[in-house]
Design a protein around this motif. Structure first.
Motif, short mmCIF file in Angstrom:
data_model
loop_
_atom_site.label_atom_id
_atom_site.label_comp_id
_atom_site.label_asym_id
_atom_site.label_seq_id
_atom_site.Cartn_x
_atom_site.Cartn_y
_atom_site.Cartn_z
N VAL A 53 0.86 -1.18 0.00
CA VAL A 53 0.00 0.00 0.00
C VAL A 53 0.90 1.23 0.00
O VAL A 53 1.22 1.82 1.05
N THR A 54 1.35 1.62 -1.20
CA THR A 54 2.29 2.73 -1.37
C THR A 54 1.95 3.46 -2.66
O THR A 54 1.29 2.90 -3.53
N PRO A 55 2.41 4.69 -2.83
CA PRO A 55 3.06 5.52 -1.82
C PRO A 55 2.06 6.04 -0.80
O PRO A 55 0.88 6.18 -1.11
N ARG A 56 2.54 6.30 0.41
CA ARG A 56 1.67 6.81 1.47
C ARG A 56 2.13 8.21 1.87
O ARG A 56 3.32 8.43 2.07
N PRO A 57 1.20 9.16 1.99
CA PRO A 57 1.60 10.50 2.46
C PRO A 57 2.14 10.40 3.88
O PRO A 57 1.84 9.47 4.63
N ILE A 58 2.93 11.39 4.24
CA ILE A 58 3.57 11.41 5.56
C ILE A 58 2.99 12.52 6.40
O ILE A 58 2.96 13.68 6.00
N ALA A 59 2.51 12.15 7.58
CA ALA A 59 2.07 13.14 8.57
C ALA A 59 3.25 13.37 9.51
O ALA A 59 3.63 12.48 10.28
N TRP A 60 3.82 14.55 9.42
CA TRP A 60 4.92 14.93 10.32
C TRP A 60 4.25 15.64 11.49
O TRP A 60 3.92 16.81 11.41
#
Length: 210
Positions: free
Chosen positions: A21-28
């Motif tokens: 399950v990619t790409p996944r957004p990143i929550a910083w």
């Protein structure tokens, strides 16, 4: 190949799912404990799930001993957090903040992050992030060894150079966001293609012309 997840160890299920399950957004995510300790950490079990109300979701895995990591612990305690999106310019700093440091370690300070005050929540936002979303806890769901958080976006910050305010047009590609692939791999957003959403009336007209 077919896998029966009910017969597999959690780590093996994680390996298959996170690599597929990619790409996944990143929550910083930036948070602050009730005692005032700051924290910053990236999470890729993350996405937008609703617009009315405006909701984000983040999935947090527990520590091996069952304890919450600092980020979910702070969210559950204070009900506030900020989700910052990650540009490639911030990739190294973002990667540092996922260091396996002990509780209470100030990742933002040691990564020399430039922070800015939020408008309505206590945690600071990351000043270099193209987008920062101040959130309040909407709901938390305990699911086995994971905690799933729904956050309601109460303030939305975007750098001026990425938005046409009159049209609310966001120059998404210019933000240079990165996404998580698997393991140590990330992807860039500098390659893309367009597909116009089909309209039934157009499809029907073309079909009738055949």
């Amino acid at each position: 190949m077919e896998f029966d997840f009910s017969q597999m160890a959690a780590g093996d299920r994680y390996k298959l799912m996170s690599a597929s399950v990619t790409p996944r957004p990143i929550a910083w995510v930036t948070t602050r404990s009730a005692a005032g300790a700051a924290n910053a950490a990236p999470f890729s079990f993350f996405n937008m799930v609703a617009a009315d109300p405006p909701l984000l979701t983040i999935g947090f895995l527990r520590q091996a001993d069952g304890r919450h990591k600092d980020t979910p612990a702070n969210i559950l305690e204070t009900k506030e957090f900020v989700v910052n999106l990650v540009s490639e310019d911030d990739a190294e700093a973002m990667n540092f903040t996922c260091i396996d440091a002990p509780p209470g370690f100030d990742e933002a300070a040691h990564a020399a992050l430039s922070l800015a005050p939020s408008s309505v929540v206590a945690p600071d936002r990351i000043a270099t992030a193209p987008v920062s979303m101040e959130c309040r806890l909407y709901q938390a769901i305990e699911a086995g060894q994971s905690t799933i958080v729904l956050g309601e976006v109460v303030r939305f910050h975007i750098q001026d150079r990425f938005i046409d305010v009159d049209r609310l047009y966001v120059d998404t590609m210019a933000m240079g966001l990165i996404a998580r692939m698997h393991g140590a791999w990330y992807s860039r957003s500098d390659t893309s293609f367009q597909l116009a959403r089909p309209r039934y009336a157009d499809w029907l007209a073309e079909k009738n012309d055949d």
